[in-house]
Design an enzyme around this catalytic site. Structure first.
Site, short mmCIF file in Angstrom:
data_model
loop_
_atom_site.label_atom_id
_atom_site.label_comp_id
_atom_site.label_asym_id
_atom_site.label_seq_id
_atom_site.Cartn_x
_atom_site.Cartn_y
_atom_site.Cartn_z
N ARG A 1 6.04 12.41 -2.89
CA ARG A 1 6.09 13.12 -1.61
C ARG A 1 7.01 12.37 -0.65
NH1 ARG A 1 -0.02 13.66 -0.25
NH2 ARG A 1 -0.13 14.02 -2.48
N ASP B 1 1.08 -15.42 7.25
CA ASP B 1 0.60 -16.79 6.97
C ASP B 1 0.80 -17.15 5.50
OD1 ASP B 1 -0.13 -17.19 9.60
OD2 ASP B 1 -2.28 -16.83 9.27
N ALA C 1 3.10 -0.66 4.94
CA ALA C 1 2.63 -0.68 6.32
C ALA C 1 2.00 -2.02 6.72
CB ALA C 1 1.64 0.46 6.55
N ARG D 1 6.97 0.82 13.65
CA ARG D 1 7.57 0.24 12.43
C ARG D 1 8.67 -0.77 12.76
NH1 ARG D 1 5.49 3.68 8.36
NH2 ARG D 1 5.19 5.78 9.14
N PRO E 1 0.79 -1.23 0.00
CA PRO E 1 0.00 0.00 0.00
C PRO E 1 0.82 1.28 0.00
CG PRO E 1 -0.16 -1.14 2.11
CD PRO E 1 0.50 -2.08 1.15
N ASN E 2 0.35 2.20 -0.80
CA ASN E 2 0.86 3.57 -0.91
C ASN E 2 2.19 3.68 -1.65
OD1 ASN E 2 -1.31 4.86 0.54
ND2 ASN E 2 -0.49 3.88 2.37
N ASN F 1 8.10 -5.61 -0.68
CA ASN F 1 7.95 -4.44 0.19
C ASN F 1 6.47 -4.33 0.49
OD1 ASN F 1 7.81 -2.05 1.55
ND2 ASN F 1 9.10 -0.90 0.13
N GLU G 1 12.29 -9.62 2.21
CA GLU G 1 11.57 -8.44 2.70
C GLU G 1 12.47 -7.21 2.48
OE1 GLU G 1 10.69 -8.70 6.87
OE2 GLU G 1 10.01 -6.61 6.99
N HIS H 1 3.78 -4.31 9.26
CA HIS H 1 3.68 -4.14 10.70
C HIS H 1 2.34 -4.59 11.26
CE1 HIS H 1 7.09 -1.76 9.57
NE2 HIS H 1 6.34 -0.87 8.95
N TYR I 1 11.87 8.61 1.57
CA TYR I 1 11.80 7.54 0.55
C TYR I 1 12.58 7.87 -0.74
CZ TYR I 1 8.06 5.90 3.60
OH TYR I 1 7.35 5.46 4.69
N HIS J 1 12.69 -2.88 2.72
CA HIS J 1 12.16 -1.56 3.09
C HIS J 1 13.13 -0.49 2.62
CE1 HIS J 1 8.94 -3.35 5.26
NE2 HIS J 1 9.81 -4.15 5.84
N ILE J 2 12.58 0.51 2.00
CA ILE J 2 13.39 1.61 1.47
C ILE J 2 14.05 2.37 2.62
CG2 ILE J 2 13.27 3.79 0.19
CD1 ILE J 2 10.74 2.50 -1.24
N SER J 3 13.26 2.67 3.62
CA SER J 3 13.76 3.41 4.79
C SER J 3 14.27 2.43 5.84
CB SER J 3 12.64 4.27 5.39
OG SER J 3 11.58 3.43 5.84
N ARG K 1 13.02 4.60 12.85
CA ARG K 1 11.79 5.41 12.76
C ARG K 1 10.88 5.11 13.96
NH1 ARG K 1 9.37 4.96 6.92
NH2 ARG K 1 8.21 6.76 7.70
O1 CA2 Z 1 10.51 1.94 4.04
C1 CA2 Z 1 9.68 1.26 3.42
O2 CA2 Z 1 9.89 0.78 2.31
C2 CA2 Z 1 8.29 1.06 4.02
O3 CA2 Z 1 7.87 -0.25 3.71
C3 CA2 Z 1 7.38 2.08 3.37
C4 CA2 Z 1 5.98 2.08 3.96
C5 CA2 Z 1 6.02 2.19 5.47
O4 CA2 Z 1 4.71 2.08 6.00
C6 CA2 Z 1 6.90 1.13 6.09
O5 CA2 Z 1 6.92 1.32 7.49
C7 CA2 Z 1 8.30 1.20 5.53
C8 CA2 Z 1 5.20 3.27 3.42
C9 CA2 Z 1 5.01 3.22 1.96
C10 CA2 Z 1 4.36 4.50 1.53
O6 CA2 Z 1 5.21 5.11 0.61
C11 CA2 Z 1 5.05 6.43 0.36
C12 CA2 Z 1 5.92 6.97 -0.53
C13 CA2 Z 1 5.84 8.30 -0.81
C14 CA2 Z 1 4.87 9.10 -0.21
C15 CA2 Z 1 3.99 8.53 0.68
C16 CA2 Z 1 4.07 7.19 0.96
#
Ligand code: CA2
Length: 164
Positions: A30, A104, A94, A128, A22-23, A91, A115, A97, A35, A117-119, A124
């Site tokens: 943004r 499963d 959210a 997370r 998601p997202n 990836n 797995e 978490h 990210y 994660h970009i960040s 954080r």
């Molecule tokens: O660091 C990551 O890759 C995450 O999986 C990114 C998720 C976050 O909920 C995880 O804790 C860590 C969020 C993805 C949303 O990505 C956005 C990118 C740009 C603007 C808004 C959201």
């Protein structure tokens, strides 16, 4: 099955599923401090480029829906059994978490899942820090920006080469 169809199946390049939750469709639009500025299309191009060098194809997907992600993991599991899929770069955003259902799903399949994660989620917010996927993942790459996708593809290709 004819001789020619057997030949086609055995010579096809193996595939890696790169699955985004998601997202992540908003990547590059943004929150660049967290990210980076690459878009998801940029990430797909990076994945295609490295996979090509490693003799793999990429099946690149994004969904904001948990069930769609679960179905994709199941599909990759079937592909692994039939020899067409090498692994999954995941990836889960959210859902990482929160989703026992994704835990499963990954647990239920044999295909290796990395797995990503970009960040650096551990630097954080505390919510997370827990991942439902880490205990069932083949490996975890966090905090290297979108390069983590490339690293994960390289790791899966090496794993496949070591197996064969
Ligand atoms: O660091 C990551 O890759 C995450 O999986 C990114 C998720 C976050 O909920 C995880 O804790 C860590 C969020 C993805 C949303 O990505 C956005 C990118 C740009 C603007 C808004 C959201």
């Amino acid at each position: 099955m004819t001789a020619s169809t057997t030949m086609t199946a055995s010579t096809a390049m193996p595939s890696i599923l790169v699955l985004n939750g998601p997202n992540l469709n908003l990547l590059g639009t943004r929150e660049p401090a967290t990210y980076g500025s690459a878009t998801l299309a940029d990430v797909e191009a990076m994945c295609q480029a490295v996979a090509g060098k490693l003799g793999h194809t990429i099946d690149f997907r994004q969904s904001n829906h948990e069930g769609v992600l679960i179905d994709a993991i199941h599909e990759a599991g079937r592909g692994f059994q039939s020899g067409t899929v090498t692994g999954v770069v995941f990836n889960a955003g959210a859902y990482t978490h929160s989703s026992i259902a994704l835990h499963d799903a990954v647990r239920a399949v044999d295909v290796p899942v990395v797995e990503v994660h970009i960040s650096n989620v551990h630097a954080r917010e505390s919510f997370r820090h827990h991942s439902w996927l880490s205990p069932v993942a083949a490996g975890i790459i966090v905090g290297f920006g979108v390069d983590g996708y490339v690293m994960a593809i390289e790791a899966l290709a090496r794993k496949a080469a070591a197996k064969s």
